[in-house]
Enzyme design. Structure first.
Site, short mmCIF file in Angstrom:
data_model
loop_
_atom_site.label_atom_id
_atom_site.label_comp_id
_atom_site.label_asym_id
_atom_site.label_seq_id
_atom_site.Cartn_x
_atom_site.Cartn_y
_atom_site.Cartn_z
N ILE A 51 0.90 -1.14 0.00
CA ILE A 51 0.00 0.00 0.00
C ILE A 51 0.94 1.21 0.00
O ILE A 51 1.89 1.26 0.80
CB ILE A 51 -0.94 -0.01 1.23
N SER A 52 0.73 2.13 -0.91
CA SER A 52 1.63 3.28 -1.02
C SER A 52 1.57 4.15 0.22
O SER A 52 0.54 4.21 0.91
CB SER A 52 1.25 4.13 -2.24
#
Length: 139
Positions: A51-52
């Protein structure tokens, strides 16, 4: 997180900052990483993906400046966090090719019930055929 990691680094779109405040990031990370959900770092989700970090999500979304009259299209839902933030700002559709991400996205995006979004799983059924199944998740 929004003030210290996103706005402090130059993201100024008030609607985007507000959208990020509304999305509970811990819904989009594995339960054992929930305590780290608001750190300014990417986190592992599954299948070698991440997940960024919040700032990168904001930077990408600010670049397209979504608004209520816009339609958003996201290819590769992943955890669903970026789609959730973006779809608060504009109606949209997100496509995922990986079955486990589709299932996880369905759970995560339904949980906060913040947005109206269509999540589709796309898969190739032969060389010339692509099929998809879609689920509308509404607020």
């Amino acid at each position: 997180m929004v003030r210290d990691q996103v706005a402090a680094r130059g993201i100024r779109d008030a609607a985007l900052l507000d959208a990020m405040r509304k999305v509970p990031r811990e819904f989009f990370v594995p339960p054992h990483l929930a305590e780290f959900a608001y750190l300014d770092t990417p986190l592992p989700i599954e299948s070698g993906q991440t997940i960024s970090q919040p700032y990168i999500v904001a930077l990408m979304i600010e670049a397209v400046t979504p608004r209520p009259s816009y339609r958003a299209l996201e290819i590769g839902t992943g955890s669903g966090y970026g789609a959730a933030v973006q779809m608060i700002l504009a109606d949209g559709h997100t496509y995922e090719f990986t079955g486990s991400f589709y299932a996880a996205g369905k759970r995560s995006l339904r949980e906060p019930l913040l947005i109206r979004i269509c999540l589709s799983q796309v898969r190739r059924c032969s060389r010339s055929c692509i099929e998809s199944r879609s689920t509308w998740l509404r607020k």
